[in-house]
Design an enzyme around this catalytic site. Structure first.
Site, short mmCIF file in Angstrom:
data_model
loop_
_atom_site.label_atom_id
_atom_site.label_comp_id
_atom_site.label_asym_id
_atom_site.label_seq_id
_atom_site.Cartn_x
_atom_site.Cartn_y
_atom_site.Cartn_z
N TYR A 1 45.91 36.12 32.49
CA TYR A 1 44.59 36.22 33.10
C TYR A 1 44.61 37.32 34.13
O TYR A 1 45.50 37.38 34.97
CB TYR A 1 44.21 34.89 33.77
N ASP B 1 50.45 42.69 37.12
CA ASP B 1 49.44 41.94 37.86
C ASP B 1 50.18 40.90 38.69
O ASP B 1 50.59 39.86 38.19
CB ASP B 1 48.46 41.28 36.88
N LYS C 1 45.14 37.25 46.25
CA LYS C 1 45.51 35.93 46.77
C LYS C 1 46.26 36.01 48.11
O LYS C 1 45.61 36.18 49.13
CB LYS C 1 46.22 35.13 45.68
C1 LIG Z 1 43.48 34.94 40.32
C2 LIG Z 1 43.95 36.03 39.45
C3 LIG Z 1 43.21 37.20 39.22
C4 LIG Z 1 41.78 37.34 39.67
O1 LIG Z 1 41.63 37.33 41.04
P1 LIG Z 1 40.20 36.93 41.66
O2 LIG Z 1 40.36 37.20 43.11
O3 LIG Z 1 39.97 35.49 41.30
O4 LIG Z 1 39.18 37.82 41.00
C5 LIG Z 1 43.80 38.24 38.55
N1 LIG Z 1 45.05 38.15 38.07
C6 LIG Z 1 45.80 37.04 38.25
C7 LIG Z 1 47.20 37.02 37.74
C8 LIG Z 1 45.26 35.94 38.92
O5 LIG Z 1 45.99 34.83 39.05
#
Ligand SMILES: *Cc1c(COP(=O)(O)O)cnc(C)c1O
Length: 428
Positions: A148, A241, A269
């Site tokens: 994701y 990511d 995060k």
């Molecule tokens: C949470 C998440 C995102 C998206 O971040 P948001 O601040 O919710 O848009 C992207 N990549 C990973 C791996 C995530 O866990």
């Protein structure tokens, strides 16, 4: 610590919410539909604990899905936010804090010489892909199933997290043309990665180095190294990511722990300390393609917001080697305890520092297909049983637990007692 059966306020709020918010929530997984119950409306957080609007208290293992590595309402983070707020909440002009935060990130993650801040991980992922396309003059992106990267149109193909939870293969409203440039490969399938990079000219190989949005599914031995090799051989960039793994699994994130250096890093995060902030970063060469230094346009009204930057700086300042050792200790105690509580039942507990997933499966989970084959009904029942005992797990099989530095040995022992009782309740 157990929640009571009276959840009248939560229930009332949920009914009102259903009238004015789609599904009653502002982000899908919160609705708790995957575990067959109503959402819990939170009144406040204190360290590792949550109190809902009915006064029920929970030990929180969601911790806002990752940002709260120091737990809720940490006094030093609150003080930093309050001090920043007193000077003004946003200017749309540069501030000292942004420079300090970029410098601090660079000290921790050596592949990030420069960064650009955004307000969400979604934006950072979208912008990282744009940069990779500009640099390589190619369009295709290799993405892994179950990974994701936020709700960017082109990356909403076989995505994990809330999409896995809802059982939605991709979202309605995403044009086929947007995902046409995305090639999906199974995680941990080295042959498939090699075949794909031979067949296609990728702008980037995009990966969560420690995927945590299909539950936690670590890379097989040598798999991240293989991604680096394949990117180099094929002229693609490697994008990690690290929105979840960054500043969590180690001081320098997954790339430090795994010793594999990506070209572009996506952060989020933890970097915002519980306020909306994210970033993408890379070498100076690559980042100087971003406007106004270069020709890749990307902007944001609230990017580098002073409150979020202050929260991020305060959060990182408390993340020294000692903190990471403590978080690793808490995590392994939690994982080991869950393993023991499960006994010989078909449960696989996977962990990395700061991340845990109990998969309801009789065999190890190495990819998305295996994650979706878990016993979701039993997992849901176990989550409901935990909530009834005052433990708040991520309400989906396809998410990780986020133990924090605020979780104490007492929290763990209450959690493990609840987990054991919940296992007995759902397995007998
Ligand atoms: C949470 C998440 C995102 C998206 O971040 P948001 O601040 O919710 O848009 C992207 N990549 C990973 C791996 C995530 O866990």
């Amino acid at each position: 610590m157990a929640s009571s059966l009276t959840d009248t306020r939560s229930r009332d709020l949920y009914l009102r919410a259903l009238d004015v918010l789609p599904g009653g929530v502002n982000s899908p997984v919160r609705a708790m539909r995957a575990i067959g119950r109503d959402p819990i409306f939170v009144a406040r957080g204190e360290g590792a604990e949550l109190v809902d609007v009915d006064g029920n208290r929970y030990i929180d293992y969601v911790c806002s899905w990752g940002p709260l590595i120091h737990g809720h309402a940490h006094p030093e983070i609150l003080a930093a936010i309050a001090q920043a707020a007193a000077y003004g909440t946003t200017f749309g002009a540069p501030t000292a804090g942004e420079v300090e935060l970029a410098e601090e990130v660079g000290r921790r993650i050596t592949s990030v010489e420069m960064l650009r801040m955004t307000s969400s991980g979604t934006e950072a992922a979208m912008s990282a892909v744009r940069l990779a396309r500009a640099v390589t003059d190619r369009e295709l992106i290799l993405k892994f199933s179950g990974a994701y990267h936020g709700h960017v149109d082109g990356l909403l193909a076989e995505a994990g997290s809330g999409l896995a939870t809802a059982g939605v293969p991709a979202s309605a409203g995403v044009p086929a043309s947007a995902t046409a440039a995305t090639v999906i490969v199974a995680w941990n399938d080295a042959e498939a990665v090699i075949a794909a990079t031979q067949r296609h000219q990728f702008a980037a190989i995009l990966a969560e180095p420690y995927p945590a949005n299909m539950g936690l599914v670590p890379p097989a031995e040598g798999f991240l190294e293989l991604l680096r090799e394949q990117a180099d051989e094929s002229g693609a960039l490697l994008i990690f990511d690290e929105v979840i793994s960054g500043f969590r699994v180690a001081r320098g994130g997954a790339q430090e722990l795994a010793s594999v250096r990506p070209d572009i890093t996506i952060m989020g995060k933890v970097i915002g300390g519980g306020l909306p902030a994210a970033a993408y970063g890379a070498s100076r060469d690559l980042m100087e393609r971003i406007a106004p230094a270069g020709d890749v346009y990307q902007a944001g009204t609230l990017s580098g917001n002073p409150l979020a930057v202050a929260a991020g700086l305060a959060t990182l300042a408390m993340l020294d080697e000692k903190a990471y050792l403590r978080l690793a200790g808490t995590t392994s105690a939690l994982a080991e305890g869950l393993r023991e509580a499960a006994g010989d039942r078909p449960v696989q507990v996977v962990s990395l520092p700061g991340l845990v997933t109990p998969f309801f499966s009789d065999r190890p989970v190495t990819n998305y297909a295996e994650a979706t084959a878990c016993d979701l009904d039993r997992h849901a029942a176990w989550c409901r049983a935990l909530l009834a005992r005052g433990v708040y797990p991520p309400p989906s099989q396809f998410e990780a637990w986020f133990p924090s530095l605020a979780h104490t040995p007492e929290h763990l022992s209450v959690t493990l007692e609840a987990a054991a009782a919940a296992f007995t309740e759902v397995f007998g």
